[in-house]
Structures are given as structure tokens and as C-alpha cells.
Design a protein around this motif. Sequence first.
Motif, PDB file in Angstrom:
ATOM      1  N   PHE A   1      18.200  10.818  69.513  1.00 34.50           N
ATOM      2  CA  PHE A   1      19.133  11.901  69.799  1.00 34.50           C
ATOM      3  C   PHE A   1      18.382  13.239  69.886  1.00 34.50           C
ATOM      4  CE2 PHE A   1      22.459  15.026  68.648  1.00 34.50           C
ATOM      5  CZ  PHE A   1      23.390  14.711  69.617  1.00 34.50           C
TER       6      PHE A   1
ATOM      7  N   GLU B   1      24.432  20.162  70.527  1.00 37.81           N
ATOM      8  CA  GLU B   1      24.794  18.862  69.953  1.00 37.81           C
ATOM      9  C   GLU B   1      26.068  18.307  70.594  1.00 37.81           C
ATOM     10  OE1 GLU B   1      21.912  20.722  67.316  1.00 37.81           O
ATOM     11  OE2 GLU B   1      23.693  21.426  68.376  1.00 37.81           O
ATOM     12  N   ARG B   2      27.052  19.182  70.774  1.00 36.56           N
ATOM     13  CA  ARG B   2      28.307  18.731  71.380  1.00 36.56           C
ATOM     14  C   ARG B   2      28.095  18.272  72.817  1.00 36.56           C
ATOM     15  NH1 ARG B   2      33.283  22.689  70.005  1.00 36.56           N
ATOM     16  NH2 ARG B   2      34.294  20.999  71.167  1.00 36.56           N
ATOM     17  N   GLN B   3      27.296  19.030  73.563  1.00 35.01           N
ATOM     18  CA  GLN B   3      27.024  18.638  74.947  1.00 35.01           C
ATOM     19  C   GLN B   3      26.214  17.352  74.997  1.00 35.01           C
ATOM     20  OE1 GLN B   3      28.473  20.420  77.455  1.00 35.01           O
ATOM     21  NE2 GLN B   3      27.897  18.679  78.718  1.00 35.01           N
TER      22      GLN B   3
ATOM     23  N   LEU C   1      26.359  14.891  72.882  1.00 31.73           N
ATOM     24  CA  LEU C   1      27.276  13.773  72.631  1.00 31.73           C
ATOM     25  C   LEU C   1      28.086  13.424  73.886  1.00 31.73           C
ATOM     26  CD1 LEU C   1      28.634  14.552  69.046  1.00 31.73           C
ATOM     27  CD2 LEU C   1      27.201  12.623  69.738  1.00 31.73           C
ATOM     28  N   LYS C   2      28.492  14.443  74.620  1.00 33.99           N
ATOM     29  CA  LYS C   2      29.225  14.191  75.866  1.00 33.99           C
ATOM     30  C   LYS C   2      28.345  13.437  76.868  1.00 33.99           C
ATOM     31  CE  LYS C   2      32.042  18.384  75.410  1.00 33.99           C
ATOM     32  NZ  LYS C   2      32.347  19.715  76.002  1.00 33.99           N
TER      33      LYS C   2
ATOM     34  N   TRP D   1      25.762  11.453  76.112  1.00 33.42           N
ATOM     35  CA  TRP D   1      25.614  10.079  75.617  1.00 33.42           C
ATOM     36  C   TRP D   1      26.807   9.244  76.038  1.00 33.42           C
ATOM     37  CZ3 TRP D   1      21.610   7.637  74.874  1.00 33.42           C
ATOM     38  CH2 TRP D   1      20.571   8.013  74.020  1.00 33.42           C
ATOM     39  N   ALA D   2      28.003   9.797  75.811  1.00 33.14           N
ATOM     40  CA  ALA D   2      29.221   9.052  76.136  1.00 33.14           C
ATOM     41  C   ALA D   2      29.288   8.741  77.629  1.00 33.14           C
ATOM     42  CB  ALA D   2      30.447   9.851  75.696  1.00 33.14           C
TER      43      ALA D   2
ATOM     44  N   HIS E   1      26.539   6.164  78.592  1.00 32.26           N
ATOM     45  CA  HIS E   1      26.915   4.849  78.065  1.00 32.26           C
ATOM     46  C   HIS E   1      28.007   4.223  78.931  1.00 32.26           C
ATOM     47  CE1 HIS E   1      27.519   1.650  75.183  1.00 32.26           C
ATOM     48  NE2 HIS E   1      28.806   1.939  75.101  1.00 32.26           N
TER      49      HIS E   1
END
Length: 212
Positions: free
Chosen positions: A137, A154-156, A158-159, A161-162, A165
Motif C-alpha cells: 500500500f 490514503e483515501r484516493q 483506497l479508491k 485499489w477498489a 481490483h
Amino acid sequence: MPPRPARKAINAYHHGDLRDALVQAALQEVELGGPEAINISALAKKLGVSQPAPYKHFADRETLLVAVTAEAFRQFSAMLRASIVKPSKRSKLSRFAELTLDFGLRRNGIYRLMFASRAKACAQKGSELHNAALDTFGLLLEALEAPAVGLLRERQALKIWASLHGVVMLAEQGLLTGQVAHISREELVEDIVKESKLALSVAIKAADAARA
């Protein structure tokens, strides 16, 4: 002449060697058949050791699974790091995303172990697996090439990654053809990259303006 020392048998292991051998052998099985392919008895037979031997290093299958997942993250991180540090006209995030897509499709068994199994979700904070996943990460944060402003990066991340994926899993299942939108999965990933970088840049500028 003194007698020659006996050669070590191919499948003989010193104390400590067997643990790594089990992890590497399990990774090979996962790459071929996914997380479900891991079987301790079969691995012991493959490595030429007694059935109880693996249990000196791993209490059960789940413990082995966690170690294998940690190793998968370390190998994935090494590939990502090599890709994003070398000079290139393409952005680090673009290279990160492309490699993730390629890895997810070519090595889907390992990818599913890392991102579609319970191993990572159950990893305790500070554990080998938790730290290995955090390192991956961290490379995504680096690939964003943006300053740390609150938790915007961090928030971006995670977006992203989602989104990545979702592309990998849909494409692997043959459910992402792109025919309706006339777009390839590679082009879709590149769109995700561009929109993510733009969204993060706008958010950072807004945060800076709010503090001024």
C-alpha cells in the motif's frame, strides 16, 4: 584419501530451511490452483519429508496460508518497486496500475490469495502479513506522487485499489469485455489512473485553499 563427505539429499533440509521450502512450494501450488490448492500433506510428499515435519513450522493449514500470503505480498511489492523507480515517461501510478492488472490476470491464483481470501482480512496488526500488505500500500501512496495532506492520499489510494481490483476480478471472469463502451481493460485502467490523479490534485488544492 579421506572419504568424501556425503552429499546432501536434494530434499533434505537443515532446521529452518523447510519453512521457506514449504512457503515457496505452496506458492507454486497457489499459482496453479488458487488458495484452495494448498494441502500440507501433499506439500510434505512433494518435498520428500515426513508428514509431521511441516507442523514443526506451521501449526495448521491456515498458519501456512498466512505465511504464503505474506510472501506473495513481498514478491508483488518487489515487482512494483522495480517498476516505479526506473526512469520512464509514464507516471508511476500508470506503471503501478498496469503491473497490477497484468499480475492479477497472469497470476490470478496468487492474486486471489492476496486480495480475495480471508488470510489478509484476519491478519493482526503488526504481523508479518499485515506489514507486508502495508508495504504494498505504501508503494501505491508513493506512486500517487502527491504531497501528504491529511488523509487525502490514503483515501484516493483506497479508491484506486477498489477500482483496480474490480477490473481484475471482472476481467478474469470474462465479465469485462468493454464492448458497450468500446474500451479495453488496459484503457479502462489508464482512465482510472488519470481520473484518480486529477481528483487528488483538485482535493489537495481545495484543502490548501481552505487553510489559507
